[in-house]
Design a protein around this motif. Structure first.
Motif, PDB file in Angstrom:
ATOM      1  N   THR A 242       0.821  -1.202   0.000  1.00 36.12           N
ATOM      2  CA  THR A 242       0.000   0.000   0.000  1.00 36.12           C
ATOM      3  C   THR A 242       0.858   1.257   0.000  1.00 36.12           C
ATOM      4  OG1 THR A 242      -1.751  -1.157   1.204  1.00 36.12           O
ATOM      5  CG2 THR A 242      -1.818   1.240   1.233  1.00 36.12           C
ATOM      6  N   PHE A 243       1.875   1.262   0.838  1.00 37.35           N
ATOM      7  CA  PHE A 243       2.741   2.437   0.939  1.00 37.35           C
ATOM      8  C   PHE A 243       3.503   2.683  -0.366  1.00 37.35           C
ATOM      9  CE2 PHE A 243       7.026   4.102   1.955  1.00 37.35           C
ATOM     10  CZ  PHE A 243       6.651   5.376   2.351  1.00 37.35           C
ATOM     11  N   ILE A 244       4.077   1.637  -0.950  1.00 32.83           N
ATOM     12  CA  ILE A 244       4.830   1.784  -2.199  1.00 32.83           C
ATOM     13  C   ILE A 244       3.910   2.258  -3.321  1.00 32.83           C
ATOM     14  CG2 ILE A 244       6.085   0.527  -3.996  1.00 32.83           C
ATOM     15  CD1 ILE A 244       7.284  -1.204  -1.807  1.00 32.83           C
ATOM     16  N   ASN A 245       2.707   1.673  -3.384  1.00 27.88           N
ATOM     17  CA  ASN A 245       1.768   2.039  -4.442  1.00 27.88           C
ATOM     18  C   ASN A 245       1.413   3.521  -4.387  1.00 27.88           C
ATOM     19  OD1 ASN A 245      -0.523   1.474  -6.448  1.00 27.88           O
ATOM     20  ND2 ASN A 245      -1.647   2.237  -4.682  1.00 27.88           N
ATOM     21  N   PHE A 246       1.059   4.006  -3.209  1.00 29.71           N
ATOM     22  CA  PHE A 246       0.653   5.410  -3.097  1.00 29.71           C
ATOM     23  C   PHE A 246       1.840   6.347  -3.243  1.00 29.71           C
ATOM     24  CE2 PHE A 246      -0.983   9.237  -0.950  1.00 29.71           C
ATOM     25  CZ  PHE A 246      -2.166   9.386  -1.653  1.00 29.71           C
ATOM     26  N   SER A 247       3.025   5.936  -2.767  1.00 32.87           N
ATOM     27  CA  SER A 247       4.215   6.778  -2.890  1.00 32.87           C
ATOM     28  C   SER A 247       4.601   6.954  -4.351  1.00 32.87           C
ATOM     29  CB  SER A 247       5.382   6.163  -2.107  1.00 32.87           C
ATOM     30  OG  SER A 247       5.089   6.099  -0.734  1.00 32.87           O
ATOM     31  N   VAL A 248       4.537   5.866  -5.134  1.00 29.26           N
ATOM     32  CA  VAL A 248       4.856   5.956  -6.558  1.00 29.26           C
ATOM     33  C   VAL A 248       3.861   6.866  -7.264  1.00 29.26           C
ATOM     34  CG1 VAL A 248       4.954   4.643  -8.721  1.00 29.26           C
ATOM     35  CG2 VAL A 248       6.035   3.733  -6.659  1.00 29.26           C
ATOM     36  N   ALA A 249       2.566   6.703  -6.932  1.00 31.14           N
ATOM     37  CA  ALA A 249       1.537   7.557  -7.542  1.00 31.14           C
ATOM     38  C   ALA A 249       1.771   9.025  -7.191  1.00 31.14           C
ATOM     39  CB  ALA A 249       0.153   7.113  -7.078  1.00 31.14           C
ATOM     40  N   SER A 250       2.160   9.290  -5.947  1.00 32.98           N
ATOM     41  CA  SER A 250       2.422  10.667  -5.522  1.00 32.98           C
ATOM     42  C   SER A 250       3.656  11.231  -6.212  1.00 32.98           C
ATOM     43  CB  SER A 250       2.615  10.716  -4.005  1.00 32.98           C
ATOM     44  OG  SER A 250       1.476  10.234  -3.346  1.00 32.98           O
ATOM     45  N   PHE A 251       4.676  10.388  -6.378  1.00 38.69           N
ATOM     46  CA  PHE A 251       5.901  10.825  -7.049  1.00 38.69           C
ATOM     47  C   PHE A 251       5.602  11.282  -8.470  1.00 38.69           C
ATOM     48  CE2 PHE A 251       9.560   9.677  -9.772  1.00 38.69           C
ATOM     49  CZ  PHE A 251      10.505  10.551  -9.248  1.00 38.69           C
ATOM     50  N   PHE A 252       4.823  10.479  -9.197  1.00 32.21           N
ATOM     51  CA  PHE A 252       4.442  10.866 -10.549  1.00 32.21           C
ATOM     52  C   PHE A 252       3.598  12.142 -10.535  1.00 32.21           C
ATOM     53  CE2 PHE A 252       5.406   6.416 -11.723  1.00 32.21           C
ATOM     54  CZ  PHE A 252       6.183   6.667 -12.848  1.00 32.21           C
ATOM     55  N   GLY A 253       2.739  12.271  -9.508  1.00 37.58           N
ATOM     56  CA  GLY A 253       1.896  13.458  -9.416  1.00 37.58           C
ATOM     57  C   GLY A 253       2.700  14.726  -9.188  1.00 37.58           C
ATOM     58  N   VAL A 254       3.750  14.644  -8.351  1.00 36.08           N
ATOM     59  CA  VAL A 254       4.599  15.807  -8.082  1.00 36.08           C
ATOM     60  C   VAL A 254       5.328  16.243  -9.351  1.00 36.08           C
ATOM     61  CG1 VAL A 254       6.662  16.592  -6.865  1.00 36.08           C
ATOM     62  CG2 VAL A 254       4.889  15.341  -5.632  1.00 36.08           C
ATOM     63  N   ILE A 255       5.908  15.272 -10.067  1.00 34.56           N
ATOM     64  CA  ILE A 255       6.611  15.586 -11.313  1.00 34.56           C
ATOM     65  C   ILE A 255       5.644  16.218 -12.318  1.00 34.56           C
ATOM     66  CG2 ILE A 255       7.807  14.591 -13.299  1.00 34.56           C
ATOM     67  CD1 ILE A 255       8.991  12.529 -11.447  1.00 34.56           C
ATOM     68  N   TYR A 256       4.461  15.633 -12.397  1.00 33.13           N
ATOM     69  CA  TYR A 256       3.443  16.123 -13.336  1.00 33.13           C
ATOM     70  C   TYR A 256       3.028  17.556 -13.002  1.00 33.13           C
ATOM     71  CZ  TYR A 256      -1.324  16.424 -15.232  1.00 33.13           C
ATOM     72  OH  TYR A 256      -2.474  16.825 -15.849  1.00 33.13           O
ATOM     73  N   ASN A 257       2.853  17.850 -11.715  1.00 31.80           N
ATOM     74  CA  ASN A 257       2.428  19.187 -11.305  1.00 31.80           C
ATOM     75  C   ASN A 257       3.477  20.253 -11.578  1.00 31.80           C
ATOM     76  OD1 ASN A 257      -0.147  18.679 -10.420  1.00 31.80           O
ATOM     77  ND2 ASN A 257       0.452  18.190  -8.337  1.00 31.80           N
ATOM     78  N   ARG A 258       4.746  19.843 -11.616  1.00 30.90           N
ATOM     79  CA  ARG A 258       5.824  20.803 -11.848  1.00 30.90           C
ATOM     80  C   ARG A 258       6.040  21.096 -13.331  1.00 30.90           C
ATOM     81  NH1 ARG A 258       6.398  23.722  -7.408  1.00 30.90           N
ATOM     82  NH2 ARG A 258       6.107  22.351  -5.618  1.00 30.90           N
TER      83      ARG A 258
END
Length: 308
Positions: A242-258
């Motif tokens: 669960t932690f890895i799944n959400f962390s990866v999704a958040s990582f992509f989201g941060v890059i995308y937002n920038r």
């Protein structure tokens, strides 16, 4: 927010370029969203009905499900509405979405951190577990979490609402704080710094707590017997996944937002689904499948239903 700004609208340019894929996306997102709602609500029902599950870990699980429902519900109806009819959104509506997105992202990380701490105390300090992790203490931690997240998100939304907008077109599926700030006529250093502080407080610190807890747990588990190792790893697997799944999704989201320039449609769709739709769907499935007590409680409920 003055009256002219409050009446301003925000357009989502990405939807006009998705015309050929509208039907496919609409069906896909609707099915995933409704499935996630049903699974989360079912797990909530199981935990609430079964008195044996009224313990700290399952109280945290209930709140993880609630945060998932909040996150997907703050985004999916918006996406479905825009796919059905590409209409503008009001700025207050956009800022409301920003508030719930901020609360959702911080809430999931913090609850996963509390779950990791719960497992750490349970495995590494079992004799102290019932004094350190009482339901009352967990409720207090959750109250502080929601109060802090709600307050920090409200401040961020307030700061964003004070901006004077020169543009009204967002190249993303949903509104987020950075997307709205990028519509401003001026630089936004205060909002950027405040957003960074919130990310450190509600994302990086919980991530550090999760990693530290799992390192300690794995250290203890590897020193134990084979049977204890197997049991410990079975308990930890859903948490780590669960932690890895959400962390990866958040990582992509941060890059995308920038990314200030226009991004491909596939990235828009993938990022939105991977962050807002899949985690709320996967979290209850992972816990429902991996946790034996949940499976046993489901069987009990089904047997009761059959004999009614």
């Amino acid at each position: 927010m003055n009256s002219s700004e409050s009446s301003a609208s925000v357009t989502f340019a990405v939807y006009s370029s998705l015309r050929l894929n509208n039907a496919t996306l609409l069906i896909c997102i609707s099915v995933l969203y409704v499935s996630g709602l049903c699974i989360n609500l079912f797990l909530l029902l199981v935990v609430c009905v079964e008195s044996g599950l009224h313990r700290p870990m399952y109280l945290l699980l209930v709140n993880l499900c609630l945060s998932g429902v909040m996150g997907s519900s703050s985004v999916c109806p918006h996406i479905i509405t825009r796919l059905l009819a590409d209409r503008e959104a009001s700025l207050p509506g956009c800022l409301t979405q920003v508030f719930f997105i901020n609360v959702y992202s911080g809430c999931v990380f913090c609850i996963l951190a509390l779950m990791a701490y719960d497992r750490y105390v349970s495995i590494c300090k079992p004799l102290l577990y019932h004094s350190l992790m009482t339901p009352a203490k967990v409720r207090l931690m959750l109250l502080l979490l929601y109060s802090g997240l709600g307050s920090s998100s409200a401040v961020q939304v307030f700061l964003t609402s004070r901006l004077r907008l020169c543009r009204h077109q967002v190249d993303k599926l949903v509104c987020d704080s950075l997307a709205v700030a990028n519509l401003s006529c001026e630089n936004t250093p205060l909002i950027n710094v405040y957003g960074l502080c919130c990310a450190v407080c509600w994302v990086l610190c919980p991530c550090f707590l999760v990693i530290a807890s799992y390192v300690h747990i794995f250290t203890v588990v590897l020193k134990s017997s084979r049977a204890s190792q197997r049991k410990g790893l079975q308990t930890l697997t859903p948490h780590v996944v669960t932690f890895i799944n959400f962390s990866v999704a958040s990582f992509f989201g941060v890059i995308y937002n920038r990314m200030n320039h226009r991004v491909p449609e596939a990235v828009n769709i993938f990022t939105g689904i991977n962050f807002f739709i899949l985690p709320p769907l996967l979290h209850p499935i992972i816990y429902g499948i991996k946790m034996q007590e949940i499976r046993q409680s489901v069987k009990k409920l089904m047997k009761r239903k059959m004999f009614l």
